[in-house]
Write an enzyme that holds these catalytic residues in place. Sequence first.
Site, short mmCIF file in Angstrom:
data_model
loop_
_atom_site.label_atom_id
_atom_site.label_comp_id
_atom_site.label_asym_id
_atom_site.label_seq_id
_atom_site.Cartn_x
_atom_site.Cartn_y
_atom_site.Cartn_z
N GLU A 155 -0.10 -34.80 9.62
CA GLU A 155 -0.84 -33.56 9.75
C GLU A 155 -2.05 -33.50 8.82
O GLU A 155 -2.06 -34.11 7.76
CB GLU A 155 0.06 -32.37 9.39
CG GLU A 155 1.31 -32.25 10.24
CD GLU A 155 2.20 -31.10 9.80
OE1 GLU A 155 2.86 -30.51 10.67
OE2 GLU A 155 2.24 -30.78 8.58
N CYS A 161 5.49 -22.68 7.45
CA CYS A 161 4.68 -23.85 7.76
C CYS A 161 4.86 -24.17 9.25
O CYS A 161 5.99 -24.30 9.72
CB CYS A 161 5.06 -25.05 6.90
SG CYS A 161 6.73 -25.02 6.23
#
Length: 311
Positions: A206, A130
């Site tokens: 995000e 990630c």
Amino acid sequence: VWVFNSLKLISMSEGTTTTTAAAAVMIGGDDDNGATVAATDDNNNKWDGNSMTQTDMMEKDTVLVLDDDDNVIGSESKRGAHEFRADQPRGILHRAFSVFLFDESTGELLLQKRASSKITFPNVWTNTCCSHPLHGMVPSEVDGPKDVADGTVMGVKNASIRKLDHELGIPPAQLSVDGFKFLTRLHYWAADTVTHGPQSPWGEHEIDYVLFYTVSSKDKVTITPHPDEVDDVKWVTKSQLISMMEDSSLLFSPWFRLIFEKWMLPNSTQSWWNDDDNNNSISKTMTTNVHCDYVNIHVFDPPPEHMGGLG
């Protein structure tokens, strides 16, 4: 080869140095319609994560700043985007991606444990990789609305290959950009209160692109974790992962928990990952678009323990 272009513009209104959305186009991103634009390569500097410390990447990596509709509207340093403070209590909204790498022969998922040296969310188990697409990279890591609408998102796929190499040592030659399956996006925020306390100065905010990838067998992929990025790796079945999550001594990243609990935990036709006797338990997800959603951005608050932050 990944090339970082260091072009910056001066914001006359604020008197600060920033890379605006226009500059992002100039330095080799995609325009708002997803069209590739040639890069202006001032220094021809190669991005080399192995030569940078965690602090270096916080200062030098330039993430894609977004509006709530996932349009790229500017840029910010990785540090600036992740700071939780009074004037930006949830940091700055930016683009991210989460890769889930599966062994097709067993249906197992590769987890990583983020290194203790990480500034944000250290020591947590999470999905395979990630991270963030960056401005000014060659090949481009910037996607526009057209790329999302047709599901190609070559920018985040390019970024995924770069970071799988950097974090896990998976050679790019062992991956195909066409092998990634883009599923959907989620918008979430989370303060790193577990590491830094209720007044944590760090967190995430995000719009995260979720990508699946399969290899025919775990023996076909080389894994050499970067010690400053990853403390451990583990291949797990779905039932093994559930058992891990029930262990209160283990920590998990908030974004991974949100994705897993929403789309992967249920054992049903709606699950992206079914834990049964069928070794190809994610075959439906990989071979059809039944689980793909390129229209909606799914919005989540964080798990309760990640509420808070300095702001």
